[in-house]
Design a protein around this motif. Structure first.
Motif, short mmCIF file in Angstrom:
data_model
loop_
_atom_site.label_atom_id
_atom_site.label_comp_id
_atom_site.label_asym_id
_atom_site.label_seq_id
_atom_site.Cartn_x
_atom_site.Cartn_y
_atom_site.Cartn_z
N GLY A 31 0.78 -1.22 0.00
CA GLY A 31 0.00 0.00 0.00
C GLY A 31 0.82 1.28 0.00
O GLY A 31 0.26 2.36 -0.08
N THR A 70 1.83 -1.72 -8.93
CA THR A 70 1.42 -0.90 -10.06
C THR A 70 2.12 0.43 -9.91
O THR A 70 2.50 0.84 -8.80
N ARG A 93 1.18 -3.90 -4.09
CA ARG A 93 -0.17 -4.44 -3.95
C ARG A 93 -0.18 -5.66 -3.04
O ARG A 93 0.72 -6.48 -3.10
N SER A 137 -8.17 -7.15 -10.43
CA SER A 137 -7.58 -6.58 -9.23
C SER A 137 -7.87 -5.09 -9.20
O SER A 137 -7.06 -4.29 -9.68
N SER A 139 -7.46 -2.88 -7.14
CA SER A 139 -6.41 -2.05 -6.57
C SER A 139 -5.37 -1.69 -7.62
O SER A 139 -4.62 -0.73 -7.45
N ALA A 140 -5.31 -2.44 -8.73
CA ALA A 140 -4.35 -2.12 -9.78
C ALA A 140 -4.68 -0.80 -10.45
O ALA A 140 -3.80 -0.16 -11.02
#
Length: 147
Positions: A31, A70, A93, A137, A139-140
């Motif tokens: 994160g 990413t 990630r 994903s 969060s990507a």
């Protein structure tokens, strides 16, 4: 011989590492963002890379292969003593997007990084493959610095 890529062909760049994030940047917590310089192979592709382009960190090998971070290109490709490099702001990630998830996706499974895992940096995803990764994903899709 395959056709040369154009900017329109590239939805996202892929930079590969044989080392997992803990070894790429010791102390890099999931994160959080880090700026890392990555080596790239001299080719016409380097002329297609622009500041702001999205990038995936693909970790290869037997332990947890897949997308581990990413990022966004933060500077132009530059020369170094070891060859060309590019600086990317990465967000690690957690959990990583496993290679198997990409192989199971009907669009992502044709990605160059899966077809030619020993290929050189940079690799790339088409716009459709990049959408598939973001769908697999979410969060990507989060831009570096926003967590």
């Amino acid at each position: 011989m395959t056709a040369r890529l154009t900017r329109a062909d590239v939805g996202c760049w892929v930079l590969k590492s044989a080392r997992l994030p803990d070894l790429v940047a010791p102390g890099w917590a999931p994160g959080t963002a880090v700026d890392l310089t990555r080596c790239v192979r001299p080719s016409y592709r380097l002329g297609l890379i622009s500041v702001g382009d999205p990038v995936l960190l693909w970790c290869s090998g037997r332990a947890d292969p897949g997308v581990h971070a990413t990022g966004t290109v933060t500077g132009a490709v530059e020369a170094s003593d070891d060859g060309p490099v590019v600086v990317v702001r990465w967000v690690r990630r957690e959990p990583p997007l496993p290679r198997g998830a990409l192989l199971a996706d009907p669009v992502a499974r044709d990605a160059e990084v899966l077809r030619m895992p020993a290929g050189s940096n940079p690799s790339w995803l088409s716009p459709a493959q990049w959408r598939a990764v973001r769908d697999l994903s979410p969060s990507a899709a989060v831009s570096p610095g926003s967590g």
